[in-house]
Design a protein around this motif. Sequence first.
Motif, PDB file in Angstrom:
ATOM      1  N   TRP A  92       0.851  -1.198   0.000  1.00  0.00           N
ATOM      2  CA  TRP A  92       0.000   0.000   0.000  1.00  0.00           C
ATOM      3  C   TRP A  92       0.879   1.237   0.000  1.00  0.00           C
ATOM      4  O   TRP A  92       1.749   1.394   0.861  1.00  0.00           O
ATOM      5  CB  TRP A  92      -0.929   0.003   1.214  1.00  0.00           C
ATOM      6  N   ASP A  93       0.693   2.084  -0.999  1.00  0.00           N
ATOM      7  CA  ASP A  93       1.423   3.340  -1.088  1.00  0.00           C
ATOM      8  C   ASP A  93       0.550   4.429  -0.474  1.00  0.00           C
ATOM      9  O   ASP A  93      -0.413   4.888  -1.084  1.00  0.00           O
ATOM     10  CB  ASP A  93       1.727   3.636  -2.569  1.00  0.00           C
ATOM     11  N   GLU A  94       0.892   4.801   0.758  1.00  0.00           N
ATOM     12  CA  GLU A  94       0.061   5.735   1.517  1.00  0.00           C
ATOM     13  C   GLU A  94       0.028   7.108   0.829  1.00  0.00           C
ATOM     14  O   GLU A  94      -1.010   7.758   0.770  1.00  0.00           O
ATOM     15  CB  GLU A  94       0.629   5.855   2.938  1.00  0.00           C
ATOM     16  N   GLU A  95       1.173   7.501   0.297  1.00  0.00           N
ATOM     17  CA  GLU A  95       1.278   8.815  -0.338  1.00  0.00           C
ATOM     18  C   GLU A  95       0.339   8.918  -1.534  1.00  0.00           C
ATOM     19  O   GLU A  95      -0.439   9.851  -1.643  1.00  0.00           O
ATOM     20  CB  GLU A  95       2.720   9.032  -0.798  1.00  0.00           C
ATOM     21  N   ARG A  96       0.424   7.917  -2.421  1.00  0.00           N
ATOM     22  CA  ARG A  96      -0.387   7.984  -3.640  1.00  0.00           C
ATOM     23  C   ARG A  96      -1.750   7.319  -3.447  1.00  0.00           C
ATOM     24  O   ARG A  96      -2.540   7.258  -4.384  1.00  0.00           O
ATOM     25  CB  ARG A  96       0.377   7.325  -4.792  1.00  0.00           C
ATOM     26  N   GLN A  97      -2.025   6.782  -2.251  1.00  0.00           N
ATOM     27  CA  GLN A  97      -3.314   6.151  -1.963  1.00  0.00           C
ATOM     28  C   GLN A  97      -3.664   5.094  -3.010  1.00  0.00           C
ATOM     29  O   GLN A  97      -4.758   5.078  -3.562  1.00  0.00           O
ATOM     30  CB  GLN A  97      -4.425   7.215  -1.885  1.00  0.00           C
ATOM     31  N   ARG A  98      -2.689   4.191  -3.267  1.00  0.00           N
ATOM     32  CA  ARG A  98      -2.962   3.108  -4.207  1.00  0.00           C
ATOM     33  C   ARG A  98      -2.141   1.873  -3.858  1.00  0.00           C
ATOM     34  O   ARG A  98      -1.142   1.950  -3.134  1.00  0.00           O
ATOM     35  CB  ARG A  98      -2.659   3.545  -5.646  1.00  0.00           C
ATOM     36  N   THR A  99      -2.580   0.708  -4.376  1.00  0.00           N
ATOM     37  CA  THR A  99      -1.817  -0.513  -4.147  1.00  0.00           C
ATOM     38  C   THR A  99      -0.740  -0.629  -5.222  1.00  0.00           C
ATOM     39  O   THR A  99      -0.905  -0.149  -6.336  1.00  0.00           O
ATOM     40  CB  THR A  99      -2.723  -1.759  -4.222  1.00  0.00           C
ATOM     41  N   VAL A 100       0.395  -1.245  -4.852  1.00  0.00           N
ATOM     42  CA  VAL A 100       1.476  -1.461  -5.815  1.00  0.00           C
ATOM     43  C   VAL A 100       1.923  -2.914  -5.748  1.00  0.00           C
ATOM     44  O   VAL A 100       1.986  -3.518  -4.678  1.00  0.00           O
ATOM     45  CB  VAL A 100       2.684  -0.534  -5.516  1.00  0.00           C
ATOM     46  N   LEU A 101       2.277  -3.480  -6.917  1.00  0.00           N
ATOM     47  CA  LEU A 101       2.639  -4.890  -7.015  1.00  0.00           C
ATOM     48  C   LEU A 101       3.896  -5.189  -6.212  1.00  0.00           C
ATOM     49  O   LEU A 101       4.879  -4.465  -6.285  1.00  0.00           O
ATOM     50  CB  LEU A 101       2.861  -5.251  -8.491  1.00  0.00           C
ATOM     51  N   GLN A 102       3.873  -6.270  -5.402  1.00  0.00           N
ATOM     52  CA  GLN A 102       5.083  -6.678  -4.680  1.00  0.00           C
ATOM     53  C   GLN A 102       5.692  -7.932  -5.284  1.00  0.00           C
ATOM     54  O   GLN A 102       6.792  -7.930  -5.755  1.00  0.00           O
ATOM     55  CB  GLN A 102       4.768  -6.928  -3.210  1.00  0.00           C
ATOM     56  N   ARG A 103       4.970  -9.015  -5.257  1.00  0.00           N
ATOM     57  CA  ARG A 103       5.483 -10.260  -5.829  1.00  0.00           C
ATOM     58  C   ARG A 103       4.315 -11.214  -6.031  1.00  0.00           C
ATOM     59  O   ARG A 103       3.254 -11.025  -5.461  1.00  0.00           O
ATOM     60  CB  ARG A 103       6.537 -10.900  -4.913  1.00  0.00           C
ATOM     61  N   THR A 104       4.585 -12.225  -6.822  1.00  0.00           N
ATOM     62  CA  THR A 104       3.528 -13.214  -7.004  1.00  0.00           C
ATOM     63  C   THR A 104       3.440 -14.038  -5.732  1.00  0.00           C
ATOM     64  O   THR A 104       4.406 -14.165  -4.994  1.00  0.00           O
ATOM     65  CB  THR A 104       3.823 -14.135  -8.208  1.00  0.00           C
ATOM     66  N   LYS A 105       2.261 -14.572  -5.475  1.00  0.00           N
ATOM     67  CA  LYS A 105       1.998 -15.188  -4.176  1.00  0.00           C
ATOM     68  C   LYS A 105       2.429 -16.637  -4.145  1.00  0.00           C
ATOM     69  O   LYS A 105       2.208 -17.397  -5.074  1.00  0.00           O
ATOM     70  CB  LYS A 105       0.490 -15.060  -3.897  1.00  0.00           C
TER      71      LYS A 105
END
Length: 498
Positions: A262-275
């Motif tokens: 979660w990118d608090e600044e841009r208020q959006r989710t960002v990809l981390q890695r495949t699960k």
Amino acid sequence: MLAATTKSDTRYELVVGMEVHVQLLTRSKMFCRCATDYAGAPPNTRVCPVCLGMPGTLPVINRDAVEATVKTGLALGCEIAETAVFARKNYTYPDLPKGYQISQFELPLCIHGRVDVDLPDGSTSPIRVRRVHLEEDTGRSVHEGGYSYVDLNRAGVPLMEIVTEADIHSAEQAYAFLTGLRSVLRYLGVSSGDMEKGAMRCEPNISVRTPEQKARGEYGAKVEVKNLNSFRAVRSAIEYEMRRQIDVLQSGGAVEQVNMGWDEERQRTVLQRTKESSDDYRYFPEPDLPPLALSRAWVDEIRAELPELPGAKRARYIRDWGLRPTEADALTGESLVACFFEGAVAAYGEEDGKPQRMANWITGELFRLIYADGEGQDLRQIADVRIAPAQLAALLALIDDKTINPNTGKKVLDIMYATGDDPQDIVAREGLAMVSDTSVIDEAVASILAANPAELARYRGGETKLFGFFMGQVMRATQGKADPNAARQRLQELLDEA
Ligand code: ZN
Ligand code: MN
């Protein structure tokens, strides 16, 4: 709430399950004797061969951590296992010295719980708790000046994991579930629940599905969101993901099963890695620990010692003391607030709507002072307030017997908050006792009528709304000490005299 809801969005159902990791307030770590007070400690000063993962060392189970987990399980309505088994969860990461985490897999301590979540609109929804298990925290990687360091002070701190079924269908429900859960953890004294300090970490897994999928019992691909450090962030992330997934599906795409941050600044989710799937962890029973047998007698003992929980308290305040749900909620969220309220009611009395009056003063005036002071919105500060519950009760008694009026009462409370002095002393010292002597009031009214002939003429000419103007003048002339009822009555009489 659903900022981008379009007509076709309503086809989709939001489905959320929650994983919550909670650090337990034990003095020592999960499997060794190292202290858990690592906050602010120099790096790698709370470590020993066991939590450093040295070969040849053996873990020993922390009884307090097991007890805290059983307590939590009971409070969440779970069944407590007769035998629980620790398991190795294998993965490599610099902050995981053993190359595996000791966790629980097939036989956790607690299963099949249920929490009823009350929403602000008055509705209640049940959220099933799949499991509560016990594991150990990892260390921390610190990145500084182009180098990466590993601090293992946190490695091995007892960590409880609470997993819900996918029963959450709105961001509001998720928020209410989490605040309610934190409240229970604090009542039990098993965790501080401080998210900003990492003592409580929430990971929602979020998906959406069509009515057709629902009818077939199918789910959409789920996205797990990590690194959320406030309840507000959890709510925002769920709302954002729901909209994003619906957009993907509506434009003909497919949602990928991944981990996001979660990118608090841009208020959006960002990809981390495949699960990873659980197969990737190659779980197997921990060979260094025996299966843990929990005697029914011990579990019953723990059950008998459970405190009254926030939901039960809330219901009792409403049932026995006639409180409105709003105040009952506000007073039961933190056990320290409930404790203050109950102490104040004990001193003040339970009759004639007194508990509701006390509730209004605490949630209105006292909360205002606490919020304006120090650590923002944290109501646990009520424990450090200089006003004792019995002193607040004494203040309300002064208002009830008309020694002071409610507005003066607020002034006295401000002074009590600053000094810790008794309200009777403050009233005497500052000369704040209410004036109900009609000769004093008459004098004030007469001089005000004399000083405002134009307004008086307009009033007597039919502009009766000027009554408020005169009333304000009277209260000002008596420095707010006039008994408002007596003043109102005399003013009316003298205005209508002519
Ligand atoms: Zn250790
Ligand atoms: Mn875990």
